[in-house]
Design an enzyme around this catalytic site. Structure first.
Site, PDB file in Angstrom:
ATOM      1  N   LYS A 262       0.855  -1.188   0.000  1.00  0.00           N
ATOM      2  CA  LYS A 262       0.000   0.000   0.000  1.00  0.00           C
ATOM      3  C   LYS A 262       0.888   1.234   0.000  1.00  0.00           C
ATOM      4  O   LYS A 262       1.582   1.519   0.976  1.00  0.00           O
ATOM      5  CB  LYS A 262      -0.924  -0.005   1.213  1.00  0.00           C
TER       6      LYS A 262
ATOM      7  N   LYS B 164      -2.204  -1.683  -3.765  1.00  0.00           N
ATOM      8  CA  LYS B 164      -2.996  -0.452  -3.749  1.00  0.00           C
ATOM      9  C   LYS B 164      -2.069   0.753  -3.821  1.00  0.00           C
ATOM     10  O   LYS B 164      -1.149   0.860  -3.001  1.00  0.00           O
ATOM     11  CB  LYS B 164      -3.833  -0.406  -2.470  1.00  0.00           C
TER      12      LYS B 164
END
Length: 325
Positions: free
Chosen positions: A196, A249
């Site tokens: 992330k 992500k």
């Protein structure tokens, strides 16, 4: 014209039927996970200003949203809570009567076969908007871990099928795994936000989830977008600690990372097609600058081609409709 032989690759592109026949990457509704933002205040269905077509829905309107998702053939949702009350330690995240817990019970009672993924973080529940406990203006990693475990166990007790911790604390996977196992939820998988990045593409989500940090940023726990090897270190740690899925992500700017993780690990890879990616296309489409359907399908196909087994996307309902046409 040269006498040298050459390959006629265009033979396989001469009709829609042939192109469909040899298409290497195909989208299915089963690939899609639809995010839903749930409010505690009753009687609410609020369109997110920066995300046209995406709504915050209250618990009493939740089943209307879920019914549409199910009727489109989408088999998975991920729930994000927008609580009424916030405090320094995000206690509503691990309240057994919290908004995500209530939403999960409502959904599972009506649609037991729908896969409910619970986002496991503190940011939208804390008064400061960070993903953990603050000590001297810094997120304290080890003080945060027990609260994440409490949150995961509470979500599992409510009926969540998958726990998706998004906080990026070191050791969060192993601590949550131990906590779930000790609570009797050894069969509940962890969909880790393993990779992330501290991305500029998250802005509209923070409008939807009311999770904007009140000071500083999240760069001390989310990853530097310039780093590739760091992604492998993060993913490797999560795999070793028991992660069952690996999320990348954002998705679109990190297709190279997704491909490398797919080649290296056996866990299913999940692409998170994030809010900024959604809003950019929506804005361009509303101005007539792009063909929304074509650009969305091209984009999510690129994620599957890069190695994604599943895609979390705010376009899920649209994609499901387009696939059926």
């Amino acid at each position: 014209m040269s006498n040298l032989p050459f390959a006629r690759h265009r033979r396989l592109r001469t009709s829609n039927q042939l192109r469909d026949l040899v298409r290497e990457t195909k989208l299915h509704t089963e690939d899609l996970i639809y995010p839903i933002f749930v409010l505690e205040q009753p009687g609410q269905k609020n369109e997110v200003a920066s995300m046209p077509g995406v709504y915050q829905v209250s618990l009493d309107f939740l089943l209307d949203e879920v019914k549409e998702v199910v009727n489109l053939g989408i088999r998975s949702i991920i729930l994000f809570g927008v609580p009424e009350e916030k405090d320094d330690v995000g206690s509503e995240a691990y309240n057994d009567e919290g908004v995500v817990q209530k939403a999960t019970r409502i959904v599972k009672e009506q649609y037991p076969d729908l896969v409910v993924v619970a986002d496991t973080c503190l940011c939208q529940y804390t008064s400061h908007g960070h993903c953990g406990v603050i000590k001297d203006q810094f997120v304290d990693n080890d003080e945060t871990l027990p609260l994440l475990v409490e949150t995961a166990v509470s979500q599992a007790k409510a009926g969540a099928d998958v726990i998706a911790p998004s906080n990026m604390m070191d050791g969060f996977v192993i601590e949550i795994r131990k906590g779930l196992d000790q609570a009797g939820f050894e069969n509940i998988p962890i969909m880790s936000y393993a990779v992330k990045y501290a991305s500029a593409f998250y802005g509209p989500f923070r409008d939807a989830a009311h999770s904007t940090p009140q000071f500083g940023d999240r760069k001390t726990y989310q990853m530097d977008p310039a780093n590739r090897l760091e992604a492998h270190r993060e993913a490797e740690s999560d795999v070793e600690q028991g992660a069952d899925f690996l999320i990348v992500k954002p998705a679109l700017s990190y297709l190279d990372i997704m491909r490398e993780l797919k080649d290296r690990y056996n866990q299913p890879i999940v692409a998170y097609n994030v809010s900024g990616e959604y809003s950019l296309i929506k804005a361009a489409a509303q101005n007539g600058w792009v063909d929304e359907r074509e650009i969305v399908l091209e984009k999510v196909t690129s994620m599957k081609r890069a190695g994604a087994d599943l895609i979390i996307t705010y376009f899920a309902k649209d994609i499901a409709k387009w696939i059926k046409e």
